[in-house]
Each structure stands twice: as structure tokens, then as C-alpha cells.
Design a protein around this motif. Structure first.
Motif, PDB file in Angstrom:
ATOM      1  N   LYS A   1       0.820  -1.206   0.000  1.00  0.00           N
ATOM      2  CA  LYS A   1       0.000   0.000   0.000  1.00  0.00           C
ATOM      3  C   LYS A   1       0.858   1.262   0.000  1.00  0.00           C
ATOM      4  O   LYS A   1       0.476   2.295  -0.583  1.00  0.00           O
ATOM      5  CB  LYS A   1      -0.948   0.002   1.206  1.00  0.00           C
ATOM      6  N   ALA A   2       2.027   1.193   0.632  1.00  0.00           N
ATOM      7  CA  ALA A   2       2.915   2.355   0.671  1.00  0.00           C
ATOM      8  C   ALA A   2       3.468   2.706  -0.700  1.00  0.00           C
ATOM      9  O   ALA A   2       3.995   3.801  -0.898  1.00  0.00           O
ATOM     10  CB  ALA A   2       4.064   2.105   1.649  1.00  0.00           C
ATOM     11  N   THR A   3       3.325   1.798  -1.668  1.00  0.00           N
ATOM     12  CA  THR A   3       3.728   2.104  -3.039  1.00  0.00           C
ATOM     13  C   THR A   3       3.058   3.384  -3.517  1.00  0.00           C
ATOM     14  O   THR A   3       3.659   4.191  -4.237  1.00  0.00           O
ATOM     15  CB  THR A   3       3.361   0.947  -3.989  1.00  0.00           C
ATOM     16  N   LEU A   4       1.811   3.579  -3.121  1.00  0.00           N
ATOM     17  CA  LEU A   4       1.069   4.762  -3.560  1.00  0.00           C
ATOM     18  C   LEU A   4       1.751   6.047  -3.104  1.00  0.00           C
ATOM     19  O   LEU A   4       1.960   6.968  -3.911  1.00  0.00           O
ATOM     20  CB  LEU A   4      -0.367   4.705  -3.020  1.00  0.00           C
ATOM     21  N   VAL A   5       2.105   6.125  -1.837  1.00  0.00           N
ATOM     22  CA  VAL A   5       2.673   7.381  -1.338  1.00  0.00           C
ATOM     23  C   VAL A   5       4.137   7.546  -1.756  1.00  0.00           C
ATOM     24  O   VAL A   5       4.653   8.663  -1.763  1.00  0.00           O
ATOM     25  CB  VAL A   5       2.515   7.497   0.190  1.00  0.00           C
ATOM     26  N   ARG A   6       4.789   6.442  -2.097  1.00  0.00           N
ATOM     27  CA  ARG A   6       6.152   6.574  -2.630  1.00  0.00           C
ATOM     28  C   ARG A   6       6.143   7.138  -4.048  1.00  0.00           C
ATOM     29  O   ARG A   6       7.136   7.714  -4.494  1.00  0.00           O
ATOM     30  CB  ARG A   6       6.865   5.216  -2.620  1.00  0.00           C
TER      31      ARG A   6
END
Length: 501
Positions: free
Chosen positions: A232-237
Motif C-alpha cells: 500500500k505504501a507504493t502509492l505514497v512513494r
């Protein structure tokens, strides 16, 4: 577009996925009319991308794709291992799964690079937040929406197939291209952990990423909670700005991921110092009254939804909309006209008892939904199941939350697929027992969903609340050997007693 041009455009964006072999000269250079990843969807002029999946290898279907009209095949297996090509050229890449989204994006003209794409991820609340965000943006900007519950463009409902939160890369790129061609400037894209881990979203350029919350889910796919959060952190990266729930347990991890990538971090929630701070949340009949401090500006709003957690969804959407130039006061003023979300706290009837359809299918979401509808001097009944071929670890917790949050629970099917429904229900019963439930009294096992709903109605008394959880907006019910058409709201209405409203 010629095959060679398509491959070159994709390779320029993702050289690690296509590799040097993709630059090899072609014996034939056909025009490509479409990019497909499912051989059954191959049409004349298509480029078929043969991916290796968990259950099958697309290379084995290359010949069938060509027979259906595919003019070329992309894969990562040696050419001599791929049969049935005839005179269709074969392009070998480093990783076909990673190449697919870039080939699809290249064919579509890289639409996300010409749109403001706002992604929404999280365990619960993604769909509601996406709808709210599209509602806010739509007043100022032509906006498209891709979500679990619906795909919409300028108010028009577009077809939505299957139970995927995030469609395949080919469909994502085609939808974004359609939005762009219609004159849209913005797109709201519900972005799941599966979408990131399975590379469906690799070729999407995000302007803003919104995270609602995170709790254990899809661990059958990701393996660990840490891997799930990382997906999910892929989005904010990848986004230029991250809108994060300051009250959530995952906040620190998402903030660190965003800041490490140089993204701006905007926060929302009750925590002091949040950019969009919930000062007061009061529950009214069928609505929430909100007092919000948005970037230092006090605003008030009435959200026509039940469930305190929806205040956080509204705050997150308001924060993201503000980044796109929608003033907080303007967004708040539009909340009373928000039409809601299909299958999300959808009220079907209020007499003789209240019936609500909701998509809650995780233990935290079910607990929130049941807490949201509880009334003094009224009982709560819930009909709920747990999907087959999905995380088995949540079945007992779902049963436990149902036993704790409802006076009567009816455990039933929810897309059992290839798994025995009896085994799934036994796990839910185990969780209910551990939470103090009593078989045949406070909970019942009814494998057929229609029969389960009928039983809940039969057990309900005037004034009670019946929650039908788990299916929400979905339009099919999957069993071992069949996929049935299913409309939870329609079935709920059909089974109501005469005179109900």
C-alpha cells in the motif's frame, strides 16, 4: 501503432521490464489495435502479453490468442518454448508481468501523465473516500472515477466486471484514456494492495495518494502484515503528495515512505496538529454533523451517512480536494448533496425493521458497521460470511466480531468458490463461540445466502436493525461450479415482508 513503436515507447519508460531483447529486429511489424493479457479477450489486431500467474502460464495460450486474431505475442519464455505462433512475431522481454502495464499505457498514450490522478488506498473506507473525493472534485473539474462500487465518467455509469478493487492494467489504462478523451482533467482511482503487488498500477502517474487506514487483510496473498503495508505504501512513494490519517496505526510507516520519496505530507484526523482536524463528530438521524478545522479554517458540514468512521473518510477526501484547488468551505457545503455509495451503509427499509446493506467484510469494518447502527432498546441482527480462496485467518475474527457486535448473527456464504462452505462457517462459528456466542440462539449457520437473509427477517422484531454485510455492491455470487447473478439490495427488498418500507 506499429509493434516496434509500441515496444520502444514502453521500453523507454521501463527498460528493466522489457530488457535488451525487446530491441531485437522484427521479421514482421504489424499494427497493434489493442493490448490484452487474457487470451480469451484477444481480438483481430491485438497484442497478447503472456504472463506467468499463480495458477497458469499465459505462454501456453499464445497459440489460442493468435487463433483468435492476435497479430503478435510478448512473453518472457524462450521463443522455442512458445507454440502456435504461426507467422505472428514474438517479442521476448525480461518480465512479461512488469512489461504489461507499460505496453498498455504506451498503446493508450500514457493517459495518466496528462491527467491529475488521485489514488485512494487503505484497508477500509477506500470506496467511500473515492466517491467523496470525486464528488468534491466534480464541482470544479471534469472527473472520472474508478472504484470497487462503480466506474463513472461525468455522471455516466460505465460497465464494471468482477470483484476486483483494481482492474487489470489494460482496463486501467483504457479507462484513463477514455476519461482523457472525454475532456476530464482529474481521475480518482481506488488503488488496492493487489493492484500494486500484481503490477496493475505500475504505469500510473499519481499526483496525490490518500491512505484511509490499515489493518491485517489479504495476508494469504501478501504473506505478512509488513508486506501488505509495504504494498500500500507504493502509492505514497509514487505520488507527489500524500494525504494520511494521523490517527491510524500505519501513519508513521506511510509518512516515512512518503517523505523518503520527497512527497508532501498532509494529515487529517482528530490528532492535534492535523492539517484537516475533526473537532467534533456528532451522530444525527441518518447523518453526521461535523466541525472541522481545515488548514486553519473552521468549517461545518452535515454528511448524510451513518457511522462515525465516515467522518474520517470525509476529512481525507476534503484534504485531497483542497490540494486540487477546491476550497474546504466549498467542499463542506456540498456534503449534504452527497448521494452516497452503492452497498455502503445503504438503507433498504426502515419499517417494520431497518435493513442496511454494507460491504463490511473484514473484522474491523464489521465491528465499525455494527457499532454504527446500534440503537437503544433495539436489537441488531447481522448476516455475514467470509470468502473462500481468501485470507482464512479472518474467518474466526469475523465470527467473533459478529457475536460481540450483534444480538443475533446468521453466518452464510460469501463467494465460497472452491472451498467447502461448511468449513468456512465452522471457522466463523469457532470465533463466535470464543466471543461468547451460542449456536442456535445468538448465531445460526445457513449456507444459502438468500435463506440466511430470510431467516434474519423472520427473527427480526419491529424496531430492530438488520445488517446484510459483505456483498455490498457486488453483482455476482461465486460458488464451486457456478457464478450466479446477485444484487444484495434487490434480494433484500424482494424478501421484505408485505407492507415494509
Amino acid at each position: 501503432m506499429r509493434l516496434s513503436e509500441l515496444v520502444a515507447l514502453a521500453a523507454a519508460r521501463a527498460p528493466e521490464a522489457l530488457g535488451p531483447a525487446a530491441a531485437a529486429p522484427l521479421a514482421r511489424d504489424p499494427d497493434v489495435a489493442a493490448v490484452v493479457q487474457d487470451h480469451r479477450r484477444a481480438v483481430p489486431g491485438a497484442l497478447f502479453v503472456a504472463r506467468r500467474g499463480e495458477r497458469s502460464d499465459g505462454h501456453a495460450f499464445a497459440g489460442e490468442a493468435v487463433a483468435r486474431g492476435a497479430v503478435a505475442v510478448v512473453g518472457d519464455a524462450p521463443a522455442q518454448e512458445v507454440t502456435g505462433l504461426g507467422d505472428a512475431p514474438y517479442v521476448r522481454v525480461t518480465d512479461a508481468k512488469r512489461a504489461l502495464p507499460w505496453l498498455a499505457a504506451a498503446h493508450a498514450g500514457f493517459p495518466s501523465e496528462r491527467l491529475r490522478v488521485l489514488g485512494v488506498t487503505g484497508t477500509d473506507g477506500k470506496t467511500t473516500t473515492s466517491f467523496l473525493l470525486a464528488h468534491f472534485l466534480g464541482a470544479r473539474h471534469p472527473t472520472g472515477l474508478v472504484s470497487t462500487a462503480a466506474v463513472r465518467l461525468r455522471g455516466e455509469e460505465l460497465p464494471l466486471e468482477g470483484h476486483f478493487t483494481t482492474p487489470e492494467a489494460t482496463e486501467v489504462q483504457a479507462l484513463l484514456a477514455r476519461f482523457l478523451a472525454s475532456g476530464a482533467t482529474h481521475a480518482v482511482l481506488e488503488s488496492s494492495s493487489h493492484g500494486f503487488s500484481q503490477r496493475r498500477l505500475d504505469a500510473v502517474a499519481y499526483a496525490v495518494g490518500v491512505v484511509t487506514n490499515v489493518s491485517p487483510e489479504h495476508l494469504d496473498h501478501h504473506g505478512t502484515f509488513e508486506a501488505y503495508v509495504d504494498a500500500k505504501a507504493t502509492l505514497v512513494r509514487r505520488a507527489r503528495a500524500a494525504v494520511l490519517n494521523a490517527d491510524d496505526q500505519g501513519f508513521a510507516a506511510f509518512a516515512a515512505a512518503a517523505r523518503s520519496a520527497g512527497a508532501r505530507v498532509v494529515t487529517y484526523g482528530e490528532r492535534p496538529g492535523a492539517d484537516v482536524r475533526l473537532r467534533r463528530v456528532e451522530e444525527a438521524p441518518g447523518a453526521l454533523d461535523l466541525a472541522i478545522e481545515a488548514f486553519g479554517e473552521p468549517v461545518r458540514a452535515r454528511l448524510p451517512m451513518v457511522g462515525r468512521y465516515n467522518a474520517w473518510n470525509a476529512a481525507g477526501a476534503l484534504a485531497a480536494a483542497a490540494l486540487e484547488g477546491v476550497p474546504a468551505a466549498e467542499a463542506a457545503a456540498s456534503l449534504p448533496t452527497f448521494p452516497g455509495v452503492p452497498g455502503r451503509m445503504q438503507v433498504i427499509a426502515t419499517e417494520p425493521f431497518t435493513v442496511i446493506v454494507d460491504f463490511a467484510h473484514t473484522p474491523p469494518a464489521l465491528a465499525k458497521a455494527l457499532a454504527a447502527v446500534r440503537r437503544p432498546r433495539a436489537r441488531t441482527l447481522v448476516v455475514v460470511g467470509s470468502a473462500g480462496e481468501r485470507d482464512p485467518g479472518k474467518r474466526a475474527p469475523l465470527g467473533a466480531e459478529a457475536a460481540r457486535g450483534a444480538d443475533v448473527a446468521v453466518f452464510t456464504e460469501e463467494d465460497s468458490r472452491s472451498e467447502p462452505i461448511e468449513a468456512i462457517l465452522a471457522e466463523m462459528a469457532r470465533g463466535a463461540d470464543a466471543a461468547g456466542g451460542r449456536a442456535g440462539e445468538t448465531y445460526h449457520l445457513v449456507p444459502d445466502r438468500r435463506e440466511a437473509i430470510a431467516l434474519a427477517y423472520a427473527l427480526a422484531r419491529p424496531g430492530d436493525v438488520v445488517v446484510l454485510a459483505g456483498k455490498g455492491h457486488e453483482r455476482t455470487l461465486e460458488r464451486t461450479h457456478e457464478v450466479l447473478p446477485w444484487d444484495e439490495a434487490a434480494v433484500a427488498r424482494e424478501l421484505l415482508p408485505p407492507g415494509a418500507r
